[in-house]
Design a protein around this motif. Sequence first.
Motif, short mmCIF file in Angstrom:
data_model
loop_
_atom_site.label_atom_id
_atom_site.label_comp_id
_atom_site.label_asym_id
_atom_site.label_seq_id
_atom_site.Cartn_x
_atom_site.Cartn_y
_atom_site.Cartn_z
N LEU A 38 55.01 31.48 34.68
CA LEU A 38 53.85 31.84 35.50
C LEU A 38 52.76 32.48 34.64
N GLN A 39 53.15 33.30 33.66
CA GLN A 39 52.17 33.90 32.76
C GLN A 39 51.46 32.83 31.93
N LEU A 95 48.96 31.26 34.22
CA LEU A 95 47.80 32.15 34.40
C LEU A 95 46.91 32.16 33.17
N ASP A 96 47.51 32.16 32.00
CA ASP A 96 46.75 32.19 30.75
C ASP A 96 46.01 30.88 30.49
N HIS A 116 44.11 29.25 32.56
CA HIS A 116 42.83 29.16 33.28
C HIS A 116 42.27 30.56 33.52
N ASP A 117 41.03 30.62 33.97
CA ASP A 117 40.38 31.93 34.15
C ASP A 117 40.30 32.33 35.62
N HIS A 118 41.17 31.79 36.46
CA HIS A 118 41.19 32.13 37.88
C HIS A 118 42.14 33.29 38.13
N ASP A 119 41.93 34.01 39.22
CA ASP A 119 42.82 35.12 39.58
C ASP A 119 44.12 34.65 40.22
N LEU A 120 44.13 33.44 40.73
CA LEU A 120 45.30 32.91 41.42
C LEU A 120 46.17 32.10 40.46
N VAL A 121 47.47 32.16 40.66
CA VAL A 121 48.37 31.36 39.83
C VAL A 121 48.15 29.89 40.13
N SER A 124 45.73 27.38 42.04
CA SER A 124 44.40 27.34 42.66
C SER A 124 43.82 25.95 42.55
N GLY A 140 39.04 27.47 41.27
CA GLY A 140 39.66 28.78 41.39
C GLY A 140 39.88 29.25 42.80
#
Length: 173
Positions: free
Chosen positions: A11-12, A15-16, A18-23, A25, A29
Motif C-alpha cells: 500500500l505504501q 501511495l508513493d 502517485h500524488d493523491h491522498d487516497l490509496v 483513486s 485523485g
Amino acid sequence: MHLPPFLIALLQELLDSHDHDLVFSGARGAYLRRSSMSRRVFRPAVDGNPQTHTGPVIEGMHFHDLRHTHKTWMIEDAIPEIAQARRLGHRLPGIRGIYSHVTPSIIADITRALEDRWQTTQPDNDKRRHLRGACNKDGVTPDLYLLGRECPQEENSHDNHDDRLHSRGDAGE
C-alpha cells in the motif's frame, strides 16, 4: 484495521506512486465510483485482462467473496471467533460477545497468519500453499496455481458451501 507487513509495504508503494491522498483513486485523485472500481480494477484483476496479457486469477469472483475467503482463512488459522467477528465488523450475541475480547496477541496472530499466507504463496518460496477460491457453477475451483481443478465431491452432501473456500498444502504436508 491491523494489516500484515507485506500489505503495508504494498500500500505504501502504491501511495508513493502517485500524488493523491487516497490509496485507490480515479485518474485525477478523486474517489473511485463503484462501477469504475469494478470495471477498471477488480474485474480485470480476477477475470484477466487481454489488453495487458494477464490471465484470470479467479474468473467470475465477486468482491464480497473476499470476505468469505478471509473468514475461512481465519477459521483455518484458529483465530478466536470474537476476533473473526470484530475483523469483519460483526458482533457476537449474548454472553460470548460480552465476555470475549480481542487482545494484542490475537491481533498479532491474525497479522502473522496473513503474512505467512503471503510469504508461502510467493513464487520463490519452496513452501508455498495453493490458495483456492469458491467452486464456480460448473463445479470447478479456480485454484491460483492449478486453475480449473475439479471441486472435491463429498458423499451425502447436498451443500458443501463451508468446504468450498480453503487453503490446501502441498502433498505430504
